[in-house]
Write an enzyme that holds these catalytic residues in place. Structure first.
Site, mmCIF file in Angstrom:
data_model
loop_
_atom_site.group_PDB
_atom_site.id
_atom_site.type_symbol
_atom_site.label_atom_id
_atom_site.label_comp_id
_atom_site.label_asym_id
_atom_site.label_seq_id
_atom_site.Cartn_x
_atom_site.Cartn_y
_atom_site.Cartn_z
ATOM 1 N N SER A 271 42.313 43.839 33.752
ATOM 2 C CA SER A 271 42.196 43.091 35.001
ATOM 3 C C SER A 271 41.772 41.654 34.699
ATOM 4 O O SER A 271 40.800 41.425 33.993
ATOM 5 C CB SER A 271 41.146 43.783 35.877
ATOM 6 N N CYS B 232 30.536 37.421 42.658
ATOM 7 C CA CYS B 232 30.254 38.322 41.531
ATOM 8 C C CYS B 232 28.924 37.979 40.867
ATOM 9 O O CYS B 232 28.709 36.840 40.442
ATOM 10 C CB CYS B 232 31.406 38.210 40.537
ATOM 11 N N CYS C 288 29.984 35.888 32.201
ATOM 12 C CA CYS C 288 31.391 35.539 32.393
ATOM 13 C C CYS C 288 31.518 34.063 32.764
ATOM 14 O O CYS C 288 30.780 33.580 33.609
ATOM 15 C CB CYS C 288 32.000 36.408 33.490
ATOM 16 N N CYS D 247 33.236 33.561 39.599
ATOM 17 C CA CYS D 247 33.694 33.918 40.943
ATOM 18 C C CYS D 247 32.474 34.024 41.864
ATOM 19 O O CYS D 247 31.447 34.596 41.461
ATOM 20 C CB CYS D 247 34.451 35.247 40.917
ATOM 21 N N GLY E 2 32.922 40.080 32.510
ATOM 22 C CA GLY E 2 33.721 39.217 31.645
ATOM 23 C C GLY E 2 35.174 39.113 32.047
ATOM 24 O O GLY E 2 35.684 39.945 32.812
ATOM 25 N N GLU E 3 35.836 38.083 31.553
ATOM 26 C CA GLU E 3 37.267 37.876 31.764
ATOM 27 C C GLU E 3 37.976 38.297 30.466
ATOM 28 O O GLU E 3 37.930 37.580 29.459
ATOM 29 C CB GLU E 3 37.517 36.401 32.104
ATOM 30 N N ASN F 128 31.562 44.025 49.460
ATOM 31 C CA ASN F 128 30.220 44.553 49.722
ATOM 32 C C ASN F 128 29.355 43.366 50.093
ATOM 33 O O ASN F 128 29.316 42.401 49.348
ATOM 34 C CB ASN F 128 29.635 45.186 48.456
ATOM 35 N N CYS G 286 35.092 51.977 33.345
ATOM 36 C CA CYS G 286 35.245 50.539 33.570
ATOM 37 C C CYS G 286 34.336 49.848 32.551
ATOM 38 O O CYS G 286 33.122 50.094 32.531
ATOM 39 C CB CYS G 286 34.829 50.231 35.005
ATOM 40 N N GLU H 256 27.077 46.014 31.116
ATOM 41 C CA GLU H 256 27.212 47.211 31.955
ATOM 42 C C GLU H 256 28.554 47.908 31.724
ATOM 43 O O GLU H 256 29.535 47.266 31.362
ATOM 44 C CB GLU H 256 27.183 46.805 33.430
ATOM 45 N N SER I 78 43.362 39.551 39.790
ATOM 46 C CA SER I 78 42.428 39.358 40.905
ATOM 47 C C SER I 78 42.835 38.089 41.641
ATOM 48 O O SER I 78 42.461 36.995 41.242
ATOM 49 C CB SER I 78 40.996 39.224 40.371
ATOM 50 N N LEU I 79 43.607 38.259 42.704
ATOM 51 C CA LEU I 79 44.143 37.084 43.409
ATOM 52 C C LEU I 79 43.160 36.621 44.492
ATOM 53 O O LEU I 79 42.762 35.470 44.531
ATOM 54 C CB LEU I 79 45.511 37.429 43.999
ATOM 55 N N HIS I 80 42.826 37.491 45.392
ATOM 56 C CA HIS I 80 41.777 37.287 46.408
ATOM 57 C C HIS I 80 42.078 36.244 47.482
ATOM 58 O O HIS I 80 41.342 36.174 48.468
ATOM 59 C CB HIS I 80 40.426 36.959 45.767
ATOM 60 N N CYS J 64 29.867 45.083 39.822
ATOM 61 C CA CYS J 64 29.703 44.416 38.534
ATOM 62 C C CYS J 64 28.526 43.441 38.503
ATOM 63 O O CYS J 64 28.438 42.540 39.331
ATOM 64 C CB CYS J 64 31.015 43.684 38.254
HETATM 65 S S1 SF4 Z 1 34.749 38.851 39.071
HETATM 66 FE FE1 SF4 Z 1 35.299 39.200 36.922
HETATM 67 S S2 SF4 Z 1 36.239 37.264 36.305
HETATM 68 FE FE2 SF4 Z 1 35.108 36.805 38.192
HETATM 69 S S3 SF4 Z 1 33.072 36.125 37.474
HETATM 70 FE FE3 SF4 Z 1 32.948 38.336 37.827
HETATM 71 S S4 SF4 Z 1 33.330 39.272 35.835
HETATM 72 FE FE4 SF4 Z 1 34.078 37.140 35.751
#
Ligand code: SF4
Length: 345
Positions: free
Chosen positions: A191, A119, A112, A116, A159-160, A290, A105, A92, A214-216, A336
């Site tokens: 990111s 996600c 990935c 997370c 993805g990372e 969300n 983006c 995407e 991305s700390l969260h 995402c």
């Molecule tokens: S938020 Fe980003 S790093 Fe985390 S699983 Fe989703 S795509 Fe991967």
């Protein structure tokens, strides 16, 4: 075997063209057709002779991903694309419209490995890294389909990015090249969930590119639950790397913080976050989640409005610059991995 021309950087192409007896300015011409005119067929590149066109066709092709789905928000024009790659995998990309610019983006991997919990991409598992050409092609394909000029790029899709480091750095250099898309490094942001050694490498390789982490969550206990990669790289290691990054690049780091109701939206979390970032001059993006289906014990619900404001007030009190991110594309599957998941059924 023919190769995808988009996978080559400028210097590599000069060398490849040289082997075919083609001068350096022919690379400029081909890149001009691709990046400026959005022409992806050698036969249509009319300032090349017939002979040169067929030489190039024998050695190269230009792969632009196939558009499987496109959703356009009726509210703010946010446009989400689902692409099919050569091997049938799907990724995407998203276009975000601001009054003064268009931001893209883009994805760096199919799936990935970071997993997370909030996600859809992370939950779908990891398939493979994208090549530099597959990363770059998302930009030119979006510009071509929506007839826009992308001014900013965020590596924040599927993805990372730092787990596909070599191809990501190569793609940034291709997109930045003055003979091609010519996007300023300062308008590109990467990111990451935070891979300390790669953050330092990035600071040295691409010091002008912006970094978002991305700390969260401010503690390992909570972050382990929502960002499983935290078990490998702790909050302290990531903050240390971010400080080193700032020292090397003189850039301010942005921290992304997804707010989840009664999980990480308490005053205590905000206080701990403020302590962690004290003196860094960092910027915090607060992102109310969300609502999505719960993950195990954890309920992934949007915080109350007052809890979001309360969190912000604590950061304000400690002079940590922050904003509550405005959502875009709320009427489409803009987050995402959602569109891809829907297509898989
Ligand atoms: S938020 Fe980003 S790093 Fe985390 S699983 Fe989703 S795509 Fe991967």
């Amino acid at each position: 075997m023919r190769k995808n021309l988009l996978d080559f950087n400028y210097e590599e192409l000069v060398e490849e063209f040289g082997k075919l007896g083609l001068e350096k300015f022919r690379v400029d011409q081909v890149w001009d057709w691709i990046y400026k005119k959005k022409v992806f067929d050698f036969e249509a590149m009319t300032n090349l002779s017939k002979e040169n066109r067929s030489l190039l066709s024998e050695r190269f092709y230009i792969y632009i991903p196939e558009l499987l789905d496109m959703q356009i928000s009726a509210i703010d024009k946010t446009t989400k694309f689902l692409w099919k790659l050569e091997d049938g995998n799907t990724i995407e990309s998203v276009l975000l419209f601001h009054p003064d610019r268009v931001t893209a983006c883009i994805s760096t991997q199919v799936g990935c490995p970071a997993k997370c919990v909030f996600c859809a991409t992370g939950q779908s598992g990891f398939v493979r890294n994208l090549s530099a050409g597959e990363i770059v092609s998302q930009i030119i394909a979006m510009e071509s389909h929506r007839r826009v000029n992308i001014g900013n790029i965020v590596y924040m899709g599927m993805g990372e990015p730092l787990l596909n480091y070599i191809e990501v750095v190569k793609s940034v250099k291709i997109l930045n090249h003055k003979k091609g898309k010519n996007i300023s490094m300062r308008r590109i942001s990467i990111s990451t969930v935070g891979i300390p050694e790669k953050i330092i490498e990035l600071a040295n390789d691409l010091p002008e590119v912006k970094l978002a982490i991305s700390l969260h969550a401010p503690t390992n206990y909570k972050r382990d639950i929502i960002v499983p990669m935290n078990k490998k790289y702790s909050v302290e290691e990531i903050i240390h790397a971010a400080k080193e990054y700032q020292k090397i690049t003189k850039n301010r780091v942005t921290f992304e913080y997804i707010l989840i109701r009664e999980f990480n939206d308490f005053v205590d979390d905000a206080e701990k976050l403020a302590q962690l970032l004290k003196g860094m001059g960092a910027y915090v993006n607060l992102i109310p989640i969300n609502p999505i289906p719960s993950s195990g014990e954890l309920k992934l619900e949007r915080p109350h409005h007052w809890a979001i404001e309360r969190f912000k007030e604590v950061l304000d009190k400690h002079n940590i610059e922050n904003e509550i991110r405005k959502e875009k594309g709320t009427d489409i599957d803009a987050a995402c991995g959602q569109l891809r998941r829907r297509h898989k059924g």
